[in-house]
Design a protein around this motif. Structure first.
Motif, mmCIF file in Angstrom:
data_model
loop_
_atom_site.group_PDB
_atom_site.id
_atom_site.type_symbol
_atom_site.label_atom_id
_atom_site.label_comp_id
_atom_site.label_asym_id
_atom_site.label_seq_id
_atom_site.Cartn_x
_atom_site.Cartn_y
_atom_site.Cartn_z
ATOM 1 N N THR A 193 0.797 -1.199 -0.011
ATOM 2 C CA THR A 193 -0.007 -0.048 -0.061
ATOM 3 C C THR A 193 0.927 1.130 -0.050
ATOM 4 O O THR A 193 1.838 1.205 1.011
ATOM 5 N N VAL A 194 0.460 2.106 -0.998
ATOM 6 C CA VAL A 194 1.380 3.193 -1.067
ATOM 7 C C VAL A 194 0.338 4.451 -0.667
ATOM 8 O O VAL A 194 -0.672 4.494 -1.521
ATOM 9 N N MET A 195 0.671 5.391 0.262
ATOM 10 C CA MET A 195 -0.372 6.136 0.735
ATOM 11 C C MET A 195 0.478 7.812 0.965
ATOM 12 O O MET A 195 1.483 7.800 0.924
ATOM 13 N N LEU A 196 -0.498 8.749 1.125
ATOM 14 C CA LEU A 196 0.081 10.042 1.201
ATOM 15 C C LEU A 196 -0.286 10.204 2.537
ATOM 16 O O LEU A 196 -1.233 10.007 3.129
ATOM 17 N N SER A 197 0.903 11.094 3.336
ATOM 18 C CA SER A 197 0.574 11.427 4.587
ATOM 19 C C SER A 197 1.017 12.819 4.822
ATOM 20 O O SER A 197 2.242 13.182 4.666
ATOM 21 N N THR A 198 0.152 13.750 4.852
ATOM 22 C CA THR A 198 0.391 15.128 4.551
ATOM 23 C C THR A 198 -0.060 16.183 5.524
ATOM 24 O O THR A 198 -1.081 15.755 6.381
ATOM 25 N N GLY A 199 0.595 17.428 5.672
ATOM 26 C CA GLY A 199 -0.271 18.421 6.501
ATOM 27 C C GLY A 199 -1.266 19.113 5.562
ATOM 28 O O GLY A 199 -1.905 19.928 6.089
ATOM 29 N N ARG A 200 -1.548 18.712 4.266
ATOM 30 C CA ARG A 200 -2.244 19.687 3.587
ATOM 31 C C ARG A 200 -3.614 19.070 3.803
ATOM 32 O O ARG A 200 -4.001 17.846 4.385
ATOM 33 N N GLY A 201 -4.828 19.963 3.741
ATOM 34 C CA GLY A 201 -6.100 19.429 3.889
ATOM 35 C C GLY A 201 -6.389 18.564 2.677
ATOM 36 O O GLY A 201 -5.763 18.687 1.359
ATOM 37 N N VAL A 202 -7.365 17.868 2.607
ATOM 38 C CA VAL A 202 -7.577 16.965 1.414
ATOM 39 C C VAL A 202 -8.195 17.971 0.135
ATOM 40 O O VAL A 202 -7.816 17.314 -0.839
ATOM 41 N N GLN A 203 -8.770 18.921 0.137
ATOM 42 C CA GLN A 203 -9.008 19.826 -0.918
ATOM 43 C C GLN A 203 -7.728 20.115 -1.721
ATOM 44 O O GLN A 203 -7.716 20.262 -2.881
ATOM 45 N N ASN A 204 -6.530 20.013 -0.991
ATOM 46 C CA ASN A 204 -5.136 20.076 -1.856
ATOM 47 C C ASN A 204 -4.581 18.832 -1.994
ATOM 48 O O ASN A 204 -3.347 18.856 -2.395
ATOM 49 N N VAL A 205 -5.223 17.799 -1.640
ATOM 50 C CA VAL A 205 -4.381 16.429 -1.890
ATOM 51 C C VAL A 205 -5.206 15.735 -3.140
ATOM 52 O O VAL A 205 -4.679 15.178 -3.951
ATOM 53 N N TYR A 206 -6.507 15.928 -2.973
ATOM 54 C CA TYR A 206 -7.372 15.189 -4.291
ATOM 55 C C TYR A 206 -6.778 15.452 -5.460
ATOM 56 O O TYR A 206 -6.818 14.577 -6.528
ATOM 57 N N PRO A 207 -6.289 16.824 -5.845
ATOM 58 C CA PRO A 207 -5.677 16.810 -7.310
ATOM 59 C C PRO A 207 -4.520 15.954 -7.634
ATOM 60 O O PRO A 207 -4.450 15.555 -9.029
ATOM 61 N N TYR A 208 -3.970 15.661 -6.611
ATOM 62 C CA TYR A 208 -2.604 14.656 -6.847
ATOM 63 C C TYR A 208 -3.233 13.121 -6.864
ATOM 64 O O TYR A 208 -2.795 12.433 -7.849
ATOM 65 N N ALA A 249 -9.801 5.823 1.531
ATOM 66 C CA ALA A 249 -9.456 6.170 0.355
ATOM 67 C C ALA A 249 -9.874 7.609 0.166
ATOM 68 O O ALA A 249 -10.587 7.964 0.583
ATOM 69 N N PRO A 250 -9.683 8.033 -1.081
ATOM 70 C CA PRO A 250 -9.957 9.564 -1.263
ATOM 71 C C PRO A 250 -11.430 9.678 -1.169
ATOM 72 O O PRO A 250 -12.314 8.640 -1.710
ATOM 73 N N ARG A 251 -11.966 10.667 -0.500
ATOM 74 C CA ARG A 251 -13.446 10.764 -0.152
ATOM 75 C C ARG A 251 -14.200 9.726 0.521
ATOM 76 O O ARG A 251 -15.363 9.896 0.580
ATOM 77 N N GLU A 252 -13.417 8.965 1.191
ATOM 78 C CA GLU A 252 -14.198 7.950 2.233
ATOM 79 C C GLU A 252 -13.416 8.034 3.612
ATOM 80 O O GLU A 252 -12.448 7.428 4.052
ATOM 81 N N LEU A 253 -14.114 9.048 4.442
ATOM 82 C CA LEU A 253 -13.663 9.388 5.599
ATOM 83 C C LEU A 253 -13.581 8.444 6.621
ATOM 84 O O LEU A 253 -14.640 7.571 6.907
#
Length: 246
Positions: free
Chosen positions: A39-54, A75-79
């Motif tokens: 599994t490869v995932m993102l772990s970021t300080g960004r909010g998801v609104q700035n993650v989803y484009p990637y 997963a994206p958009r599944e809190l």
């Protein structure tokens, strides 16, 4: 599959190069890992609104740790879980930003607010993280001391001149631990890569904590190893040499 089953990647200064892009080499090896069952995932300080484009551009349908652990997604958009900052803390942190005339920003579920777009309707929003940025070391030190005195905040940074604040105990590591429980694996099976102090907890608690060549010195000192910079396809190198190596 080898020893490591999850790769948690910081975005800015780690996966993304100085042009804020994912290099072809990094993308290629991310998907080699995915094809191998990692599994490869993102772990970021960004909010998801700035993650989803990637995640949309990469077609990456894996968990996300956002706002330094304030939100975790299956997963994206599944809190999966959300940890809010109480409104009185937001009000107090905003007052400190005004007092010391710093740039500030805050993530809420409903959007991103900053010094130029601040709202007085604080009570109607669900807050996730507050941040300060200032080149004035004295002002930043005063704010940091005040935050520490409160005893209720997780305090990190994503740049030597900023401060990022979440509720105490909420961090990238706590978010990754939620993902590990979801996947049925342990933190010892995680590779974490980052460059700033908001990556410190996941670097320390993962099986392999990797600091970027461009990382802050404190993170390099805490990491299991230091790799090349974010402009040298570091993610590809770590996956090739440590995750998928025979």
């Amino acid at each position: 599959m080898g020893r490591y089953k999850l790769i948690a990647l910081d975005m800015d200064g780690t996966l993304l190069n100085s042009e804020h892009e994912v290099s072809d080499e990094n993308r290629e090896w991310m998907f080699k890992a995915l094809d191998a069952g990692v599994t490869v995932m993102l772990s970021t300080g960004r909010g998801v609104q700035n993650v989803y484009p990637y995640t949309d551009k990469l077609n990456l349908n894996t968990p996300i740790v956002a706002v330094n652990g304030g939100e975790v997604y299956r997963a994206p958009r599944e809190l999966l879980v959300r940890h809010s900052v109480d409104v009185e803390s937001i009000r107090a942190m905003h007052a400190m930003a005004v007092r010391y005339d710093t740039w500030f920003w805050a993530y809420a579920v409903e959007g991103v607010f900053n010094k130029e777009t601040w709202t007085n309707d604080l009570d109607s929003l669900q807050w996730l993280k507050f941040g300060y940025f200032t080149d004035n070391d004295e002002s930043r030190a005063h704010i940091l001391n005040w935050l520490q005195e409160q005893g209720r905040f997780e305090i990190t940074n994503s740049h030597p001149h900023n401060l990022e604040i979440n509720p105490l105990g909420v961090s990238k590591a706590s978010g990754i631990a939620e993902v590990c429980r979801l996947l049925g694996i342990g933190m010892s099976e995680v590779v974490a890569m980052g460059d700033s102090l908001n990556d410190m907890t996941m670097i320390r608690e993962s099986g392999l904590g990797v600091a970027m060549g461009n990382a802050q010195e404190a993170l390099k000192a805490a990491a299991d190893l230091v790799t090349v910079t974010n402009n040298e396809h570091a993610v590809a190198q770590i996956i090739r040499d440590y995750v998928l190596a025979d």
